[in-house]
Design a protein around this motif. Structure first.
Motif, PDB file in Angstrom:
ATOM      1  N   ASP A  16       0.831  -1.203   0.000  1.00  0.00           N
ATOM      2  CA  ASP A  16       0.000   0.000   0.000  1.00  0.00           C
ATOM      3  C   ASP A  16       0.869   1.258   0.000  1.00  0.00           C
ATOM      4  OD1 ASP A  16      -1.721  -2.082   0.511  1.00  0.00           O
ATOM      5  OD2 ASP A  16      -2.894  -1.015   2.015  1.00  0.00           O
ATOM      6  N   ARG A  17       1.900   1.243   0.839  1.00  0.00           N
ATOM      7  CA  ARG A  17       2.771   2.410   0.951  1.00  0.00           C
ATOM      8  C   ARG A  17       3.530   2.673  -0.351  1.00  0.00           C
ATOM      9  NH1 ARG A  17       4.268   5.184   5.158  1.00  0.00           N
ATOM     10  NH2 ARG A  17       3.458   3.580   6.590  1.00  0.00           N
ATOM     11  N   GLU A  18       3.994   1.625  -0.999  1.00  0.00           N
ATOM     12  CA  GLU A  18       4.748   1.794  -2.253  1.00  0.00           C
ATOM     13  C   GLU A  18       3.850   2.335  -3.355  1.00  0.00           C
ATOM     14  OE1 GLU A  18       8.147  -1.714  -1.831  1.00  0.00           O
ATOM     15  OE2 GLU A  18       6.091  -2.237  -2.395  1.00  0.00           O
ATOM     16  N   ALA A  20       1.172   4.135  -2.885  1.00  0.00           N
ATOM     17  CA  ALA A  20       0.879   5.522  -2.512  1.00  0.00           C
ATOM     18  C   ALA A  20       2.004   6.445  -2.973  1.00  0.00           C
ATOM     19  CB  ALA A  20       0.686   5.629  -0.992  1.00  0.00           C
ATOM     20  N   GLU A  21       3.242   6.020  -2.785  1.00  0.00           N
ATOM     21  CA  GLU A  21       4.385   6.838  -3.203  1.00  0.00           C
ATOM     22  C   GLU A  21       4.418   6.999  -4.711  1.00  0.00           C
ATOM     23  OE1 GLU A  21       7.709   4.815  -1.551  1.00  0.00           O
ATOM     24  OE2 GLU A  21       7.380   5.549   0.495  1.00  0.00           O
ATOM     25  N   ARG A  22       4.112   5.925  -5.450  1.00  0.00           N
ATOM     26  CA  ARG A  22       4.110   5.995  -6.913  1.00  0.00           C
ATOM     27  C   ARG A  22       3.029   6.948  -7.421  1.00  0.00           C
ATOM     28  NH1 ARG A  22       6.084   1.384  -9.702  1.00  0.00           N
ATOM     29  NH2 ARG A  22       7.755   0.408  -8.475  1.00  0.00           N
ATOM     30  N   CYS A  23       1.907   7.016  -6.709  1.00  0.00           N
ATOM     31  CA  CYS A  23       0.764   7.806  -7.163  1.00  0.00           C
ATOM     32  C   CYS A  23       0.724   9.210  -6.572  1.00  0.00           C
ATOM     33  CB  CYS A  23      -0.540   7.092  -6.836  1.00  0.00           C
ATOM     34  SG  CYS A  23      -0.741   5.504  -7.667  1.00  0.00           S
ATOM     35  N   GLY A  24       1.609   9.486  -5.620  1.00  0.00           N
ATOM     36  CA  GLY A  24       1.633  10.804  -5.012  1.00  0.00           C
ATOM     37  C   GLY A  24       0.459  11.067  -4.086  1.00  0.00           C
ATOM     38  N   VAL A  25      -0.005  10.021  -3.397  1.00  0.00           N
ATOM     39  CA  VAL A  25      -1.100  10.168  -2.432  1.00  0.00           C
ATOM     40  C   VAL A  25      -0.644   9.601  -1.089  1.00  0.00           C
ATOM     41  CG1 VAL A  25      -2.867  10.020  -4.226  1.00  0.00           C
ATOM     42  CG2 VAL A  25      -2.119   7.929  -3.045  1.00  0.00           C
ATOM     43  N   ASP A  26      -1.457   9.805  -0.046  1.00  0.00           N
ATOM     44  CA  ASP A  26      -1.062   9.256   1.246  1.00  0.00           C
ATOM     45  C   ASP A  26      -1.524   7.807   1.391  1.00  0.00           C
ATOM     46  OD1 ASP A  26      -3.774   9.216   2.251  1.00  0.00           O
ATOM     47  OD2 ASP A  26      -3.582  11.346   2.665  1.00  0.00           O
ATOM     48  N   LEU A  27      -1.005   7.147   2.391  1.00  0.00           N
ATOM     49  CA  LEU A  27      -1.255   5.727   2.601  1.00  0.00           C
ATOM     50  C   LEU A  27      -2.742   5.437   2.817  1.00  0.00           C
ATOM     51  CD1 LEU A  27      -0.103   2.878   3.006  1.00  0.00           C
ATOM     52  CD2 LEU A  27       0.286   3.472   5.406  1.00  0.00           C
ATOM     53  N   THR A  29      -5.271   6.945   1.607  1.00  0.00           N
ATOM     54  CA  THR A  29      -6.019   7.040   0.347  1.00  0.00           C
ATOM     55  C   THR A  29      -5.993   5.713  -0.396  1.00  0.00           C
ATOM     56  OG1 THR A  29      -5.588   9.409   0.128  1.00  0.00           O
ATOM     57  CG2 THR A  29      -6.145   8.216  -1.885  1.00  0.00           C
ATOM     58  N   VAL A  30      -4.825   5.086  -0.468  1.00  0.00           N
ATOM     59  CA  VAL A  30      -4.733   3.778  -1.120  1.00  0.00           C
ATOM     60  C   VAL A  30      -5.573   2.752  -0.379  1.00  0.00           C
ATOM     61  CG1 VAL A  30      -3.176   1.869  -1.708  1.00  0.00           C
ATOM     62  CG2 VAL A  30      -2.487   4.226  -2.162  1.00  0.00           C
ATOM     63  N   GLY A  31      -5.570   2.842   0.937  1.00  0.00           N
ATOM     64  CA  GLY A  31      -6.389   1.936   1.734  1.00  0.00           C
ATOM     65  C   GLY A  31      -7.862   2.056   1.383  1.00  0.00           C
ATOM     66  N   ARG A  32      -8.327   3.290   1.167  1.00  0.00           N
ATOM     67  CA  ARG A  32      -9.727   3.492   0.792  1.00  0.00           C
ATOM     68  C   ARG A  32     -10.010   2.980  -0.613  1.00  0.00           C
ATOM     69  NH1 ARG A  32      -9.020   8.255   4.068  1.00  0.00           N
ATOM     70  NH2 ARG A  32      -8.266   9.446   2.268  1.00  0.00           N
ATOM     71  N   TRP A  33      -9.006   3.096  -1.522  1.00  0.00           N
ATOM     72  CA  TRP A  33      -9.194   2.535  -2.865  1.00  0.00           C
ATOM     73  C   TRP A  33      -9.475   1.032  -2.791  1.00  0.00           C
ATOM     74  CZ3 TRP A  33      -4.303   4.871  -5.697  1.00  0.00           C
ATOM     75  CH2 TRP A  33      -4.473   6.248  -5.842  1.00  0.00           C
TER      76      TRP A  33
END
Length: 253
Positions: A16-18, A20-27, A29-33
């Motif tokens: 999730d963290r990786e 997020a970094e690739r997409c320029g969002v916070d962790l 946000t990816v969790g909600r995706w």
């Protein structure tokens, strides 16, 4: 749960963290995706995730793709940007990465590609080695047309200088089978960039440089539509262009 996204992350071995970094969002946000399947990221974040995961948007977020479906004559228009500089760099990179058969860069200078796309030359070599046809159309740095446009633009980084930067970069690639380049004056006020069945088109406005040009992202959906008309325009320019160097593609057009 967005199972398609979770599976793609697992296959790509991205946490999730990786992602997020690739997409320029916070962790979070990816969790909600992942946990909220109805949540659709912004377009630039979807493109970034698709590039990072090597998946198509229709697989990860099919609802977003369905919303974009149009039935009228404008159905080939994917996105519109008032300025080329507003078109996300990740979109360009994604289109380049995903192309399999055709990459055509018909910008008068193409300078911004070398400036904005990291290791652009390496990416072109890789695509050509994989069998993708790579072509460039560029203006002549010493032509009367170029000098006229320089006067119209009135900027410190002149048009001829930007063209010469591209020519120097292309010189490094001329030994690569599948990469070709030609001079042309016919696209001085209209740039067309093709990536298989996707295309970015930028019509130049008077007294403006390329990054200020309105920009269209097109995707081919019909015969003789917008995409095909711009493609035919580019093919005619290519056929009438003058090679920068000898033919290194053994008869390919």
């Amino acid at each position: 749960m967005n199972e398609a996204l979770r599976r793609a992350m697992s296959n790509a071995r991205l946490s999730d963290r990786e992602l997020a970094e690739r997409c320029g969002v916070d962790l979070k946000t990816v969790g909600r995706w992942i946990t909220q399947p109805g949540r659709i990221p912004r377009a630039r974040h979807r493109w970034a995730a698709c590039e990072a995961l090597g998946e198509d948007e229709t697989v990860l977020w099919p609802t977003a793709a369905k919303r974009a479906i149009k039935l009228g004559p404008d159905r080939e228009i994917v996105s519109v940007y008032p300025y080329r500089s507003g078109c996300p760099a990740v979109l360009w990179r994604s289109l380049i990465t995903q192309a399999r058969a055709e990459l055509t860069f018909a910008g008068y200078t193409n300078y911004f590609l070398w400036l904005e796309q990291a290791r652009f030359g390496t990416a072109l070599r890789r695509k050509a080695a994989q069998g993708c046809r790579v072509r460039f159309l560029v203006g002549r740095p010493d032509s009367d047309l170029t000098r006229t446009r320089e006067q119209d633009e009135g900027v410190a980084l002149t048009l001829s200088t930007r063209i010469r930067v591209t020519l120097a970069e292309l010189e490094k690639l001329k030994d690569q089978h599948g990469i070709r380049a030609r001079f042309s004056d016919g696209h001085s006020h209209l740039s067309v960039f093709r990536f298989d069945d996707d295309m970015i088109v930028t019509p130049l406005l008077t007294h403006h440089v390329g990054h200020d040009a309105p920009t269209l992202h097109l995707r081919r959906h019909q015969d003789n539509g917008l995409f095909d008309r711009f493609a035919s325009h580019t093919e005619e320019l290519w056929n009438n262009g003058t090679p920068l160097w000898g033919d290194n593609t053994h008869g390919q057009t």
